[in-house]
Design a protein around this motif. Sequence first.
Motif, mmCIF file in Angstrom:
data_model
loop_
_atom_site.group_PDB
_atom_site.id
_atom_site.type_symbol
_atom_site.label_atom_id
_atom_site.label_comp_id
_atom_site.label_asym_id
_atom_site.label_seq_id
_atom_site.Cartn_x
_atom_site.Cartn_y
_atom_site.Cartn_z
ATOM 1 N N GLN A 245 0.842 -1.185 0.000
ATOM 2 C CA GLN A 245 0.000 0.000 0.000
ATOM 3 C C GLN A 245 0.886 1.246 0.000
ATOM 4 O O GLN A 245 2.001 1.225 0.520
ATOM 5 N N SER A 246 0.394 2.301 -0.605
ATOM 6 C CA SER A 246 1.080 3.592 -0.554
ATOM 7 C C SER A 246 0.140 4.600 0.087
ATOM 8 O O SER A 246 -1.086 4.509 -0.056
ATOM 9 N N LEU A 247 0.714 5.554 0.799
ATOM 10 C CA LEU A 247 -0.077 6.542 1.519
ATOM 11 C C LEU A 247 -0.162 7.828 0.708
ATOM 12 O O LEU A 247 0.834 8.298 0.165
ATOM 13 N N HIS A 248 -1.358 8.379 0.624
ATOM 14 C CA HIS A 248 -1.592 9.618 -0.109
ATOM 15 C C HIS A 248 -2.192 10.622 0.873
ATOM 16 O O HIS A 248 -3.412 10.620 1.118
ATOM 17 N N TRP A 249 -1.334 11.470 1.435
ATOM 18 C CA TRP A 249 -1.781 12.331 2.527
ATOM 19 C C TRP A 249 -2.811 13.362 2.067
ATOM 20 O O TRP A 249 -3.588 13.876 2.875
ATOM 21 N N GLN A 250 -2.849 13.671 0.756
ATOM 22 C CA GLN A 250 -3.848 14.614 0.272
ATOM 23 C C GLN A 250 -5.269 14.083 0.454
ATOM 24 O O GLN A 250 -6.235 14.854 0.466
ATOM 25 N N GLU A 251 -5.407 12.760 0.592
ATOM 26 C CA GLU A 251 -6.733 12.182 0.806
ATOM 27 C C GLU A 251 -7.302 12.545 2.179
ATOM 28 O O GLU A 251 -8.499 12.356 2.422
ATOM 29 N N PHE A 252 -6.444 13.072 3.055
ATOM 30 C CA PHE A 252 -6.922 13.471 4.377
ATOM 31 C C PHE A 252 -7.431 14.913 4.387
ATOM 32 O O PHE A 252 -7.935 15.384 5.406
ATOM 33 N N LEU A 253 -7.293 15.617 3.252
ATOM 34 C CA LEU A 253 -7.794 16.993 3.161
ATOM 35 C C LEU A 253 -9.255 16.963 2.750
ATOM 36 O O LEU A 253 -9.637 17.347 1.657
ATOM 37 N N ARG A 254 -10.077 16.495 3.667
ATOM 38 C CA ARG A 254 -11.497 16.328 3.408
ATOM 39 C C ARG A 254 -12.292 16.993 4.521
ATOM 40 O O ARG A 254 -11.827 17.107 5.662
ATOM 41 N N PRO A 255 -13.517 17.442 4.226
ATOM 42 C CA PRO A 255 -14.348 18.081 5.259
ATOM 43 C C PRO A 255 -14.566 17.203 6.488
ATOM 44 O O PRO A 255 -14.726 17.716 7.597
ATOM 45 N N ALA A 256 -14.577 15.881 6.299
ATOM 46 C CA ALA A 256 -14.817 14.990 7.439
ATOM 47 C C ALA A 256 -13.772 15.181 8.525
ATOM 48 O O ALA A 256 -14.086 15.144 9.722
ATOM 49 N N TYR A 257 -12.525 15.407 8.126
ATOM 50 C CA TYR A 257 -11.465 15.569 9.117
ATOM 51 C C TYR A 257 -11.548 16.928 9.804
ATOM 52 O O TYR A 257 -11.193 17.065 10.978
ATOM 53 N N LEU A 258 -12.037 17.942 9.081
ATOM 54 C CA LEU A 258 -12.318 19.221 9.729
ATOM 55 C C LEU A 258 -13.423 19.045 10.756
ATOM 56 O O LEU A 258 -13.377 19.609 11.848
ATOM 57 N N GLY A 259 -14.414 18.213 10.409
ATOM 58 C CA GLY A 259 -15.488 17.920 11.353
ATOM 59 C C GLY A 259 -14.968 17.257 12.618
ATOM 60 O O GLY A 259 -15.425 17.563 13.727
#
Length: 237
Positions: free
Chosen positions: A200-214
């Motif tokens: 697996q490879s990690l893509h940290w841009q996938e964490f830039l989502r409204p859910a994480y702001l929530g």
Amino acid sequence: MSDLTWLTPSHWTILALILGFAVVHSGMAALRSRGERLLGARFYRILFALASVPFAAVLILYFIAHRYDGLMLWHLQGVPGVRALVWALSALSFVFLYPATFNLLEIAAIQKPEIHLYEAGIVRISRHPQMVGQIIWCAAHALWLGTTFTLVTCFGLIAHHLFAVWHGDRRWQQRYGDAFAAAKARTSIIPFRAALDGRQSLHWQEFLRPAYLGVALFVGLLWWAHPWLLVAAEKVI
């Protein structure tokens, strides 16, 4: 003869509440396909929430009200840095507990609820992030409280989530077949294991989502309301 007066009835009550929640939550998850065919996806989601959320609320309130029951095995609340560590771990636990699986519009049955085969974001770290989040949450609260009641609660919660790992994989396998088998081969239950061994490879841009702001807003709200929540729980239970 050892004195077991510290083993209060609340130790058994919290285990019974966790078992009851596990039966309702996992049982209704197992019956989801059949229930949706009979009742429709939206109505079954509402029924699922009406059964699960009040049960979870009672469990949480009971835990808060009885968190200092039993033996105090350690007391680290006055140690410098422990409070900050506990809050940091608690915040991290919510990152794992919620955004990977919660689509709020589906939870509220505004959109048609679906079973999703995720392989992005937090799932790249662990295929079962809720289990990881629960373990982190338990570690933080056990460190802070240090009571036998807390340890019994953590044992019950982690046991439920370990069962949910098996149960979830089984349901996904039945629903998605080879597609899940391929996703399972590219992910891992143990955090970062699939990334470390090259699957697996990690893509940290996938964490830039409204859910994480929530999640960040929720942790801030919880920090602000925590004293009130403790007082309220002790009055209700």
